[in-house]
Write a protein that holds these residues in place. Sequence first.
Motif, PDB file in Angstrom:
ATOM      1  N   SER A 181      -9.573   6.904  -1.799  1.00 50.46           N
ATOM      2  CA  SER A 181      -9.340   8.345  -1.668  1.00 50.46           C
ATOM      3  C   SER A 181      -7.998   8.674  -1.041  1.00 50.46           C
ATOM      4  O   SER A 181      -7.498   9.795  -1.205  1.00 50.46           O
ATOM      5  N   LYS A 182      -7.383   7.717  -0.346  1.00 52.36           N
ATOM      6  CA  LYS A 182      -6.140   8.003   0.350  1.00 52.36           C
ATOM      7  C   LYS A 182      -4.969   7.124  -0.065  1.00 52.36           C
ATOM      8  O   LYS A 182      -3.809   7.539   0.054  1.00 52.36           O
ATOM      9  N   PHE A 183      -5.249   5.913  -0.565  1.00 50.59           N
ATOM     10  CA  PHE A 183      -4.174   4.964  -0.820  1.00 50.59           C
ATOM     11  C   PHE A 183      -4.332   4.281  -2.173  1.00 50.59           C
ATOM     12  O   PHE A 183      -5.429   4.212  -2.744  1.00 50.59           O
TER      13      PHE A 183
ATOM     14  N   SER B 232       0.843  -1.194   0.000  1.00 46.17           N
ATOM     15  CA  SER B 232       0.000   0.000   0.000  1.00 46.17           C
ATOM     16  C   SER B 232       0.875   1.240   0.000  1.00 46.17           C
ATOM     17  O   SER B 232       1.935   1.261   0.638  1.00 46.17           O
ATOM     18  N   ALA B 233       0.437   2.254  -0.731  1.00 48.74           N
ATOM     19  CA  ALA B 233       1.178   3.508  -0.803  1.00 48.74           C
ATOM     20  C   ALA B 233       0.210   4.669  -0.716  1.00 48.74           C
ATOM     21  O   ALA B 233      -0.868   4.638  -1.336  1.00 48.74           O
ATOM     22  N   PRO B 234       0.542   5.719   0.033  1.00 47.09           N
ATOM     23  CA  PRO B 234      -0.313   6.913   0.064  1.00 47.09           C
ATOM     24  C   PRO B 234      -0.399   7.551  -1.314  1.00 47.09           C
ATOM     25  O   PRO B 234       0.562   7.516  -2.098  1.00 47.09           O
ATOM     26  N   ARG B 235      -1.534   8.125  -1.630  1.00 52.07           N
ATOM     27  CA  ARG B 235      -1.694   8.786  -2.928  1.00 52.07           C
ATOM     28  C   ARG B 235      -0.731   9.952  -3.093  1.00 52.07           C
ATOM     29  O   ARG B 235      -0.429  10.360  -4.220  1.00 52.07           O
TER      30      ARG B 235
ATOM     31  N   LYS C 135      -9.626   6.593 -11.963  1.00 55.46           N
ATOM     32  CA  LYS C 135     -10.616   6.838 -10.917  1.00 55.46           C
ATOM     33  C   LYS C 135     -10.529   5.762  -9.833  1.00 55.46           C
ATOM     34  O   LYS C 135      -9.969   4.673 -10.041  1.00 55.46           O
ATOM     35  N   GLU C 136     -11.082   6.069  -8.694  1.00 51.98           N
ATOM     36  CA  GLU C 136     -11.082   5.114  -7.590  1.00 51.98           C
ATOM     37  C   GLU C 136     -11.851   3.858  -7.982  1.00 51.98           C
ATOM     38  O   GLU C 136     -12.856   3.918  -8.684  1.00 51.98           O
ATOM     39  N   GLY C 137     -11.334   2.700  -7.519  1.00 52.11           N
ATOM     40  CA  GLY C 137     -11.993   1.439  -7.835  1.00 52.11           C
ATOM     41  C   GLY C 137     -11.012   0.291  -7.881  1.00 52.11           C
ATOM     42  O   GLY C 137      -9.820   0.435  -7.555  1.00 52.11           O
TER      43      GLY C 137
END
Length: 373
Positions: free
Chosen positions: A340-342, A303-306, A315-317
């Motif tokens: 929205s965050k990662f 996982s990585a922060p945006r 887009k998110e998904g």
Amino acid sequence: MLGGGVSRISHHFRDCDLHFHFRLTYSAFQTFHLSSPRPMKRCWGGIAITGKHNGVSSNYRCFGTPSKSPGEIPLLFDCFSQQEDEREILSNGTSAVAGGVVALGKFDALHIGHRELAIQASRAGPPFLLSFVGMAKVLGWQPRAPIVAKCDRKRVLSSWVSYCCNMVPEEFQIEFSSMRHLSPRQFVEKLSKELRVRGVVAGENYRFGYKAAGDALELVKLCEEHGMEAYIIKSVMDKNRCSADMNSGTNSKERGQVSSTRVREALAVGDMRYVSELLGRPHRLILMATDHERFSTGQYKVSAPRSCLLNLAPKEGLYEKCSLFLDQENVVQCRVVIDSKFVHIETDYGGLSDIFGTQNLQFLHIEFGDSST
């Protein structure tokens, strides 16, 4: 130039791969066919431009990539802090693009339309992509993420080598603030006298000069006056989609051609198959870890922060059929979940934490398949 000092417009029709030559009557915008269609001329000899690049100029930047033999296209480039080697105008006035053929445009997405410009440039001489930097700051535009990460552009251009006569196009950038007030004539004079290019390539809708006063016909006319070749090619059209397919409104200046705007809109709706069609390759997302933002890893997930993103994400998904490039040789099939965050990378391969622990990877390179959210 054609005989008698007549300007030449070279339209590249992608469907039949033919070259046509026209005589222009500028005042009446009439065309007279001078010759039958003939095959596109052979690739230019592929002689590399070399020279010492020890000058210092704040207005010019040339990002070079060593040519590689076919089949030797690198998967990854060292991104570091997105700094690039620069080659600039020499103190004696010699330009890094002197003797080359420059394609004119913005080249944000490096999509198939941009590739077509590079192809034509390579058929006439050493190919360069000439664009402006600093436009957003000067014009007061809101900053936005690039479609291609700055540190990934060399890889993309290297992948064009088989299209471009076994040459890798190089990027040459000029500060927009130094050019914005030039008239069309002054712009061409700069190309000819200061940069000393041998020719230019542009799309049929290209505009240039202060307040976009010049068009493709004027570009041909001015280049003729300054002894340069001008190649105007037809727009690469988006044959599979139309503007109505996108949820948001398409730029009114577009008439169905492939564009960076369409790539951004396709990313915004998560249609990765369409993105790949427009780019001519899978979209690659790059994230960079910093001292303040680290990747978190497990055996099956990273996982990585945006905030680590170096370019525009879809887009998110959930996205299936993706690939995680760990290095030149290790590619792991994965799923990507963007919220929205990662950005989360999930895989059935059970050794991610071991790899990250031993290699201390700073970058994540993710390529998207043809799935959509």
